[in-house]
Design a protein around this motif. Structure first.
Motif, PDB file in Angstrom:
ATOM      1  N   THR A   1      85.402  45.025  33.548  1.00 30.59           N
ATOM      2  CA  THR A   1      85.971  45.367  32.247  1.00 30.59           C
ATOM      3  C   THR A   1      84.968  46.201  31.449  1.00 30.59           C
ATOM      4  OG1 THR A   1      87.253  43.308  32.193  1.00 30.59           O
ATOM      5  CG2 THR A   1      86.982  44.485  30.117  1.00 30.59           C
ATOM      6  N   ALA A   2      85.284  47.475  31.257  1.00 22.32           N
ATOM      7  CA  ALA A   2      84.407  48.355  30.485  1.00 22.32           C
ATOM      8  C   ALA A   2      84.293  47.825  29.052  1.00 22.32           C
ATOM      9  CB  ALA A   2      84.963  49.775  30.472  1.00 22.32           C
ATOM     10  N   THR A   3      83.074  47.869  28.496  1.00 16.16           N
ATOM     11  CA  THR A   3      82.823  47.284  27.180  1.00 16.16           C
ATOM     12  C   THR A   3      81.936  48.210  26.348  1.00 16.16           C
ATOM     13  OG1 THR A   3      82.930  45.070  28.145  1.00 16.16           O
ATOM     14  CG2 THR A   3      81.948  45.262  25.967  1.00 16.16           C
TER      15      THR A   3
ATOM     16  N   PHE B   1      92.354  47.369  29.641  1.00 16.06           N
ATOM     17  CA  PHE B   1      91.687  48.583  30.108  1.00 16.06           C
ATOM     18  C   PHE B   1      90.200  48.521  29.796  1.00 16.06           C
ATOM     19  CE2 PHE B   1      90.125  52.859  29.334  1.00 16.06           C
ATOM     20  CZ  PHE B   1      90.559  53.557  30.458  1.00 16.06           C
ATOM     21  N   GLY B   2      89.858  47.952  28.633  1.00 19.10           N
ATOM     22  CA  GLY B   2      88.471  47.830  28.216  1.00 19.10           C
ATOM     23  C   GLY B   2      88.407  47.076  26.899  1.00 19.10           C
TER      24      GLY B   2
ATOM     25  N   ASP C   1      86.638  56.759  22.618  1.00 20.40           N
ATOM     26  CA  ASP C   1      86.216  57.902  23.432  1.00 20.40           C
ATOM     27  C   ASP C   1      85.136  57.480  24.427  1.00 20.40           C
ATOM     28  OD1 ASP C   1      87.056  60.589  23.653  1.00 20.40           O
ATOM     29  OD2 ASP C   1      85.129  61.281  22.877  1.00 20.40           O
ATOM     30  N   LEU C   2      84.150  56.717  23.960  1.00 16.92           N
ATOM     31  CA  LEU C   2      83.092  56.235  24.850  1.00 16.92           C
ATOM     32  C   LEU C   2      83.650  55.273  25.900  1.00 16.92           C
ATOM     33  CD1 LEU C   2      79.984  55.567  22.564  1.00 16.92           C
ATOM     34  CD2 LEU C   2      80.586  57.612  23.844  1.00 16.92           C
ATOM     35  N   LEU C   3      84.614  54.442  25.486  1.00 15.67           N
ATOM     36  CA  LEU C   3      85.212  53.493  26.425  1.00 15.67           C
ATOM     37  C   LEU C   3      85.927  54.221  27.559  1.00 15.67           C
ATOM     38  CD1 LEU C   3      85.591  50.379  26.737  1.00 15.67           C
ATOM     39  CD2 LEU C   3      87.847  50.693  25.715  1.00 15.67           C
TER      40      LEU C   3
END
Length: 335
Positions: free
Chosen positions: A140-142, A118-119, A304-306
């Protein structure tokens, strides 16, 4: 041999689509049909391939977390915070330990990308923005943890390490110490250099004070013990009267070396302060003063930020959350 959805559908005398609805949207299926399908699942021992289902949807329900040293309780607590927030979002956390090694870090990043997580949350060994930017460009969220993105190109959660280093050295100076030593390394770690920079600023403001750097190859108890032995090897007049260690593991190692010598008293001869405020700090033979980081909150906030990064996609706003460290005074620096 694994049982297929088609076999369940055949036994229950329904379509494959109906079996899928029973597993994912049972409210859309008549109760008697739900009961018949569930009976067929139990009879055949069917276990759905949840990983394959998630990958067909585009992403797994796992988050990759890469930390510098899984043996450091700071990162253990950080992971606990990340797991808590991930569970609230229906996600799980996969943990990778880079061990301060860029190649191992890259191997975990590759693995997590291949698994289409997911990240990714990562505490990078060095400035890895280009490598991480590639992950993000490929979907890919990082988010960076325990490290701020200097160019603000990534969301990050960190602690104001220069302020923490300043507070540690200032506390020692206020205790009347003037010959300070900083124990920490390697210098490639931004956290180490930031804490040292803060300490240097505090020393520069105090007339007659000095700061000597004892570089280590890792932030470990063993390296701290070696640094303590190096201090003991110096003539008494050349020893520091205070030590600021870049983390608590180093500080505990220094404390071990000084205690084993039998001739050095902490804090009488040498005051000692660490960083992180891990659980072992308060339980040490001489309770250790430290700079506290909100480790669990860092992990929780990072997830939370991810979630926000993933929801916003390429247009997501990158946020930098910086927590302020807290001085915790115990016996190792005097009451």
């Amino acid at each position: 041999m694994a049982v297929s959805v088609r076999e369940v559908a055949a036994l229950a005398k329904v379509s494959v689509g109906t079996v899928s609805n029973v597993m994912n949207r049972p409210d859309k299926v008549a109760p008697d049909t739900v009961e018949r399908v569930q009976a067929a699942i139990r009879q055949l021992g069917f276990v759905r391939n949840d990983a394959a289902r998630q990958l067909r949807a585009g992403r797994s329900r796992s988050i990759g977390l890469v930390v510098l040293d899984v043996g450091n309780p700071f990162f253990t607590d950080l992971a606990r915070g990340a797991e808590k927030r991930a569970a609230e979002a229906g996600l799980t956390v996969l943990l990778g330990n880079s061990d301060d090694d860029v190649q191992r870090e890259n191997a975990y990043l590759d693995l997590f990308e291949e698994q289409r997580v997911f990240g990714i949350l990562v505490s990078p060994v060095d400035d890895a923005n280009e490598r991480l930017a590639g992950l993000r460009e490929r979907g890919t969220a990082t988010v960076l943890i325990d490290r701020e993105a200097g160019d603000r190109s990534f969301s990050s959660v960190s602690v104001d390490d220069p302020a923490g280093g300043f507070a540690a050295a200032k506390h020692l100076l206020e205790r009347g110490r003037r010959r300070l030593a900083f124990v920490g390394g390697p210098a490639s770690l931004r956290q180490v250099t930031d804490r040292l920079a803060g300490a240097r600023r505090a020393v520069a403001e105090q007339a007659g004070a000095s700061l000597n750097v004892i570089e280590t190859t890792a932030l470990s108890v063993l390296e701290g013990r070696r640094a303590g032995e190096a201090i003991l090897a110096r003539p008494r007049a050349e020893r520091p009267d205070a030590v600021f260690a870049a983390n608590d593991l180093l500080a505990l190692g220094v404390l071990q070396a000084l205690n084993m010598s039998g001739g050095i008293q902490v804090p009488g001869d040498i005051a000692l302060i660490g960083y992180d405020d891990i659980a072992f700090a308060s339980a040490a033979v001489v309770p250790l003063s430290s700079i506290r980081q909100p480790s669990e909150l860092i992990g929780y906030t990072a997830v939370d930020l991810l979630l926000r990064e993933a929801a916003g996609g390429a247009a997501a706003e990158h946020e930098q959350v910086v927590f302020q460290p807290e001085l915790v005074v115990r016996a190792s620096t005097g009451s």
